[in-house]
Design a protein around this motif. Structure first.
Motif, mmCIF file in Angstrom:
data_model
loop_
_atom_site.group_PDB
_atom_site.id
_atom_site.type_symbol
_atom_site.label_atom_id
_atom_site.label_comp_id
_atom_site.label_asym_id
_atom_site.label_seq_id
_atom_site.Cartn_x
_atom_site.Cartn_y
_atom_site.Cartn_z
ATOM 1 N N ASP A 298 84.068 72.251 42.076
ATOM 2 C CA ASP A 298 83.474 70.924 41.946
ATOM 3 C C ASP A 298 81.984 70.890 42.259
ATOM 4 O O ASP A 298 81.335 69.868 42.063
ATOM 5 N N GLY A 299 81.432 71.971 42.775
ATOM 6 C CA GLY A 299 79.996 72.020 42.989
ATOM 7 C C GLY A 299 79.600 72.553 44.342
ATOM 8 O O GLY A 299 80.397 72.584 45.285
ATOM 9 N N SER A 300 78.343 72.977 44.420
ATOM 10 C CA SER A 300 77.794 73.598 45.625
ATOM 11 C C SER A 300 76.289 73.365 45.654
ATOM 12 O O SER A 300 75.689 72.941 44.675
ATOM 13 N N PRO B 23 71.423 72.368 43.127
ATOM 14 C CA PRO B 23 72.785 71.853 43.261
ATOM 15 C C PRO B 23 73.539 72.027 41.943
ATOM 16 O O PRO B 23 72.938 72.069 40.872
ATOM 17 N N THR B 24 74.855 72.139 42.051
ATOM 18 C CA THR B 24 75.695 72.241 40.860
ATOM 19 C C THR B 24 76.839 71.228 40.962
ATOM 20 O O THR B 24 77.175 70.751 42.047
ATOM 21 N N GLY B 25 77.438 70.939 39.826
ATOM 22 C CA GLY B 25 78.606 70.065 39.788
ATOM 23 C C GLY B 25 78.359 68.696 40.383
ATOM 24 O O GLY B 25 77.307 68.086 40.168
ATOM 25 N N LEU B 26 79.333 68.200 41.147
ATOM 26 C CA LEU B 26 79.229 66.872 41.761
ATOM 27 C C LEU B 26 78.080 66.763 42.752
ATOM 28 O O LEU B 26 77.612 65.670 43.041
ATOM 29 N N LEU C 274 72.800 65.138 45.775
ATOM 30 C CA LEU C 274 71.558 65.719 46.296
ATOM 31 C C LEU C 274 70.389 65.678 45.316
ATOM 32 O O LEU C 274 69.238 65.785 45.739
ATOM 33 N N GLY C 275 70.668 65.526 44.040
ATOM 34 C CA GLY C 275 69.589 65.456 43.045
ATOM 35 C C GLY C 275 68.558 64.388 43.399
ATOM 36 O O GLY C 275 67.353 64.669 43.429
ATOM 37 N N PRO C 276 68.991 63.159 43.709
ATOM 38 C CA PRO C 276 68.018 62.125 44.077
ATOM 39 C C PRO C 276 67.228 62.466 45.346
ATOM 40 O O PRO C 276 66.038 62.176 45.435
ATOM 41 N N VAL C 277 67.875 63.098 46.305
ATOM 42 C CA VAL C 277 67.196 63.499 47.547
ATOM 43 C C VAL C 277 66.128 64.546 47.240
ATOM 44 O O VAL C 277 64.990 64.456 47.728
ATOM 45 N N LEU C 278 66.471 65.519 46.422
ATOM 46 C CA LEU C 278 65.521 66.567 46.054
ATOM 47 C C LEU C 278 64.343 65.999 45.259
ATOM 48 O O LEU C 278 63.188 66.346 45.514
ATOM 49 N N ARG C 279 64.630 65.082 44.320
ATOM 50 C CA ARG C 279 63.551 64.476 43.526
ATOM 51 C C ARG C 279 62.630 63.626 44.395
ATOM 52 O O ARG C 279 61.413 63.643 44.224
ATOM 53 N N GLU C 280 63.222 62.889 45.337
ATOM 54 C CA GLU C 280 62.412 62.047 46.218
ATOM 55 C C GLU C 280 61.492 62.902 47.096
ATOM 56 O O GLU C 280 60.330 62.582 47.304
#
Length: 102
Positions: free
Chosen positions: A37-39, A53-56, A61-67
């Motif tokens: 499901d992701g890591s 990040p992968t999967g779910l 975490l995508g928004p945290v990394l972009r911010e």
């Protein structure tokens, strides 16, 4: 940068576990997610880390990394990744992953 610094840091969180794959790719898994499901992956380089990040985990975490780091620095196999220069910043992301309510 030494990857063992992150390896040791990950062990401080009971919600996380770590697996080291070929090419020094480190996979951090959350206990509430099945591995498929992701890591959160990281790969150490001489003076930086690559986080992806992968999967779910992308939606969490995508928004945290972009911010924190802006737009992704690139893509590999369709996955966004970010280069992070400071070990403390990597630790912040790992901590955020550990604290996710999944």
């Amino acid at each position: 940068m030494k990857s063992h610094d992150i390896d040791k840091f990950v062990t401080e969180f009971p919600t996380l576990r770590l697996k080291i794959n070929k090419g020094e790719r480190h996979r951090i898994m959350h206990k509430n997610l099945r591995s498929k499901d992701g890591s959160l992956w990281f790969q150490p380089y001489s003076y930086k880390f690559r986080l992806y990040p992968t999967g779910l985990v992308v939606s969490h975490l995508g928004p945290v990394l972009r911010e924190k780091f802006g737009s992704a620095h690139g893509q590999d196999m369709g996955r966004d990744y970010w280069y992070v220069n400071q070990l403390d910043e990597v630790k912040e992301i790992v901590k955020a992953f550990a604290e996710l309510k999944i």
